[in-house]
Design a protein around this motif. Structure first.
Motif: not given
Length: 174
Positions: A87-106
């Protein structure tokens, strides 16, 4: 490469190498102990949390995290899965590259890094900087990037088993 082509270390270089080797063995262990005891996390987890927390936005691409930490992407991918399950991070779609992901802190990730940072910074200050003069810190600031550059070249595929002429140009002394 034969033994007579080897650029052996002189006495001063050998002594410095032994000091560096000892540092490389002791410092990571001490840092792991500090983070485990004070914050119940591993050095890798802290490194990822700190890297993301220091990004200009609220998230980072895995490739950018790997590059910032000088890790291979496979190592980071495995760690991100474990951190996501905690539960330390979450993944979301990369808005600049729909194939990629962004990692953010929860919220838990932010709370964890904020609570860990003071004792970790104290450890780094006490173990590294408090024992050095400003001149010694400056010497390290100058020397370490050169060593890291040599390692980057080596990690990019250079080999220390190259013939003597190639080795002088592409391999660090050992």
């Amino acid at each position: 490469m034969s033994a007579n082509e080897t650029r052996w270390l002189n006495e001063n270089e050998q002594e410095l190498w032994q000091i560096i080797r000892e540092f490389l063995w002791q410092f990571p262990s001490a840092m792991d102990r500090q983070l485990t005891i004070d914050s119940n996390m591993q050095t890798g987890e802290y490194s990822v949390l700190a890297t993301i927390s220091e990004c200009s936005g609220t998230s980072a691409r895995p490739a950018d995290i790997a590059d910032a930490l000088r890790w291979d992407r496979s190592r980071l991918s495995h760690l991100l899965r474990r951190m996501e399950s905690k539960g330390l991070i979450s993944r979301c779609s990369d808005e600049t590259d729909r194939r990629g992901q962004q990692i953010q802190l929860t919220e838990l990730g932010w709370k964890t890094v904020r609570e860990a940072a003071p004792s970790h910074v104290t450890f780094v200050r006490e173990m590294l900087f408090d024992s050095l003069s400003p001149e010694e810190s400056a010497a390290l600031r100058s020397a370490l990037p050169k060593i890291l550059d040599a390692l980057s070249t080596y990690n990019a595929g250079a080999t220390c088993k190259a013939d003597a002429s190639e080795m002088a140009a592409s391999c660090p002394n050992s």
